[in-house]
Design a protein around this motif. Structure first.
Motif, PDB file in Angstrom:
ATOM      1  N   GLN A 157      29.606 -36.263 -51.606  1.00 40.37           N
ATOM      2  CA  GLN A 157      31.962 -36.194 -51.838  1.00 40.37           C
ATOM      3  C   GLN A 157      31.825 -34.401 -52.028  1.00 40.37           C
ATOM      4  O   GLN A 157      31.586 -33.146 -53.404  1.00 40.37           O
ATOM      5  N   PRO A 199      44.821 -32.225 -56.188  1.00 41.84           N
ATOM      6  CA  PRO A 199      44.361 -32.194 -54.872  1.00 41.84           C
ATOM      7  C   PRO A 199      45.228 -31.805 -53.570  1.00 41.84           C
ATOM      8  O   PRO A 199      45.772 -31.130 -53.558  1.00 41.84           O
ATOM      9  N   THR A 221      27.699 -32.499 -60.152  1.00 43.02           N
ATOM     10  CA  THR A 221      28.296 -31.779 -59.421  1.00 43.02           C
ATOM     11  C   THR A 221      28.942 -30.576 -60.583  1.00 43.02           C
ATOM     12  O   THR A 221      28.210 -29.896 -60.776  1.00 43.02           O
ATOM     13  N   THR A 227      35.072 -32.546 -52.739  1.00 40.35           N
ATOM     14  CA  THR A 227      36.231 -32.817 -53.056  1.00 40.35           C
ATOM     15  C   THR A 227      36.830 -30.624 -53.304  1.00 40.35           C
ATOM     16  O   THR A 227      36.555 -29.913 -53.953  1.00 40.35           O
ATOM     17  N   LEU A 254      40.733 -28.583 -54.608  1.00 37.87           N
ATOM     18  CA  LEU A 254      41.706 -28.996 -55.803  1.00 37.87           C
ATOM     19  C   LEU A 254      42.077 -27.424 -55.006  1.00 37.87           C
ATOM     20  O   LEU A 254      41.737 -26.451 -54.774  1.00 37.87           O
ATOM     21  N   TRP A 278      30.683 -26.234 -59.046  1.00 35.48           N
ATOM     22  CA  TRP A 278      32.036 -26.053 -57.886  1.00 35.48           C
ATOM     23  C   TRP A 278      32.256 -24.149 -57.631  1.00 35.48           C
ATOM     24  O   TRP A 278      30.715 -23.588 -58.459  1.00 35.48           O
ATOM     25  N   ARG A 285      40.852 -21.631 -53.075  1.00 33.03           N
ATOM     26  CA  ARG A 285      40.822 -23.319 -53.377  1.00 33.03           C
ATOM     27  C   ARG A 285      39.859 -23.404 -54.149  1.00 33.03           C
ATOM     28  O   ARG A 285      39.117 -22.279 -54.981  1.00 33.03           O
ATOM     29  N   HIS A 304      43.509 -29.687 -49.430  1.00 33.29           N
ATOM     30  CA  HIS A 304      42.948 -30.172 -48.729  1.00 33.29           C
ATOM     31  C   HIS A 304      41.545 -28.517 -47.324  1.00 33.29           C
ATOM     32  O   HIS A 304      42.953 -27.357 -47.995  1.00 33.29           O
ATOM     33  N   GLN A 329      34.862 -28.230 -55.560  1.00 29.79           N
ATOM     34  CA  GLN A 329      33.581 -29.443 -56.434  1.00 29.79           C
ATOM     35  C   GLN A 329      32.879 -30.541 -55.970  1.00 29.79           C
ATOM     36  O   GLN A 329      32.792 -31.187 -54.599  1.00 29.79           O
ATOM     37  N   TYR A 330      31.262 -30.009 -55.419  1.00 29.94           N
ATOM     38  CA  TYR A 330      30.515 -30.591 -55.278  1.00 29.94           C
ATOM     39  C   TYR A 330      29.210 -31.438 -55.558  1.00 29.94           C
ATOM     40  O   TYR A 330      28.624 -31.475 -56.662  1.00 29.94           O
ATOM     41  N   GLU A 381      35.922 -29.289 -45.982  1.00 34.04           N
ATOM     42  CA  GLU A 381      35.828 -30.380 -46.800  1.00 34.04           C
ATOM     43  C   GLU A 381      35.460 -31.299 -45.519  1.00 34.04           C
ATOM     44  O   GLU A 381      34.771 -32.488 -45.695  1.00 34.04           O
ATOM     45  N   LYS A 429      31.617 -33.408 -44.548  1.00 31.74           N
ATOM     46  CA  LYS A 429      32.394 -35.000 -44.506  1.00 31.74           C
ATOM     47  C   LYS A 429      31.371 -35.544 -43.162  1.00 31.74           C
ATOM     48  O   LYS A 429      30.720 -36.638 -43.488  1.00 31.74           O
TER      49      LYS A 429
END
Length: 390
Positions: free
Chosen positions: A210, A220, A192, A212, A214, A194, A200, A222, A203-204, A226, A230
């Motif tokens: 994916q 966690p 990953t 994510t 944080l 980051w 924010r 949003h 992480q990819y 994101e 997706k």
């Protein structure tokens, strides 16, 4: 879904980029740099590292003696000022980050973090990890007021299978006192990457695609990016992302298809677009008006380009302009403020591109940035690119 305007049905993508090298800016204006031979109190230097500092019109270096050297450019000349001369063992580059505040800067080296307070004239050295098998890989500012930082830590295994067989983690650390306080630690999945914005952490994972999100407490959270990633993940290929600090877009890079533009605004298309082939190492200026990147040709040939940023462009990003036939690796390039300028070092030279004090036809009527955008939009409209001029 497919890339808007660059696909021919199904999922087959026609690799038509927003900007191709043959169409880069060559006629609007040339941007030759000011060039200085690196000097200082100890004579000439080679291969110095530089980093951004809170002082106006300046960058910093810790490679010109055991001190922090503020390199400034008064009236087009160069000046060197030494601070924290009593600091020990800070030469040799580091893991740099943006200025922490108007008075504070810091960087990591191997297992420690150096914090420098210009107002109090104080240097503190914080041990972040103790075992010799652990190292600081990357640092980000989590909370300026509380002096919280995020450290990526690499830990070697006792019996590794190969040189890549290591454990990595993200640590949230409090450096508000004289002691190092670990607040939280989470594992970093192998592979990953980051990055952070002001509030924010992203992480990819390139293989699983994916993303994510944080918050700055490593909890966690949003972000609109994101959902965008997706939605189009089957069409995206990247490892690194650079999110604009104010405008709703990001530049994705590090994949075989080159760099990609993606947005999450509602008033224009959100579909991702191929941006530039073979473009890497994007950095955004502190005022958000410029993006510098490296155009990779081969292991021996890389060039540095700059792009204007504006809401007037359909995709926020303007046509690249050549800055240099040199490339500036991590720690060899930095932005200044007041004025906004990009500074790079190579061998025994410092190069500076002042992006506010330029001679151009409309000087006195508009900023240099606005002039470049104006002329570039005329060019794109005439060529009927990106939906303009139709």
């Amino acid at each position: 879904m497919v890339f808007s305007g660059i696909a021919h049905g199904g999922n087959k993508m026609d690799p038509e980029y927003l900007y191709e090298r043959k169409n880069y800016q060559t006629k609007v204006i040339a941007l030759p740099p000011q060039t200085f031979k690196i000097g200082g109190l100890f004579g000439g230097h080679n291969h110095i590292s530089i980093f951004p500092v809170p002082q106006d019109n300046a960058v910093g270096s810790n490679d010109m003696g055991n001190a922090i050297t503020i390199i400034s450019f008064p009236k087009g000349k160069i000046s060197y000022d030494k601070y924290f001369r009593s600091a020990d063992d800070i030469m040799g580059g580091g893991k740099y980050l943006q200025p922490i505040s108007q008075d504070l800067i810091g960087f990591g080296q191997v297992r420690v973090f150096h914090l420098f307070d210009f107002k109090k004239k104080l240097h503190r050295e914080y041990p972040i990890v103790i075992p010799v098998s652990q190292y600081i890989e990357k640092i980000a500012i989590a909370d300026t007021r509380q002096r919280h930082f995020i450290f990526e830590i690499e830990s070697q295994k006792e019996n590794p299978k190969n040189s890549f067989d290591v454990d990595k983690s993200l640590q949230l650390v409090d450096l508000s006192s004289d002691n190092t306080k670990l607040i939280k630690e989470i594992p970093k999945v192998r592979g990953t990457t980051w990055s952070t914005t002001k509030d924010r952490v992203f992480q990819y994972h390139p293989k699983t695609k994916q993303l994510t999100v944080l918050d700055m407490n490593l909890e966690p959270s949003h972000h609109p990016l994101e959902s965008a990633v997706k939605q189009y993940k089957d069409q995206l290929e990247f490892s690194f992302l650079n999110i604009h600090p104010n405008l709703p877009f990001a530049i994705l890079s590090g994949g075989k298809i080159g760099s990609t533009f993606i947005s999450w605004t509602n008033d224009r298309t959100n579909n991702p677009h191929l941006l530039i082939a073979d473009a890497i190492d994007f950095t955004i200026s502190p005022d958000g008006k410029w993006v510098v990147f490296k155009h990779y040709f081969n292991s021996n040939t890389n060039q540095t380009y700059i792009m204007p940023v504006s809401e007037k462009y359909p995709h926020f990003l303007g046509t690249p302009i050549l800055l240099s036939n040199y490339s500036f690796e991590v720690g060899r390039g930095a932005w200044t403020t007041n004025p906004t300028a990009f500074v790079g070092t190579s061998l025994d030279k410092i190069y500076r591109w002042d992006l506010e004090n330029q001679d151009f036809p409309a000087k006195g009527k508009m900023s240099f940035h606005d002039y470049i955008v104006q002329e570039d939009l005329k060019k794109l409209t005439k060529e009927k690119k990106q939906g303009l001029g139709k």
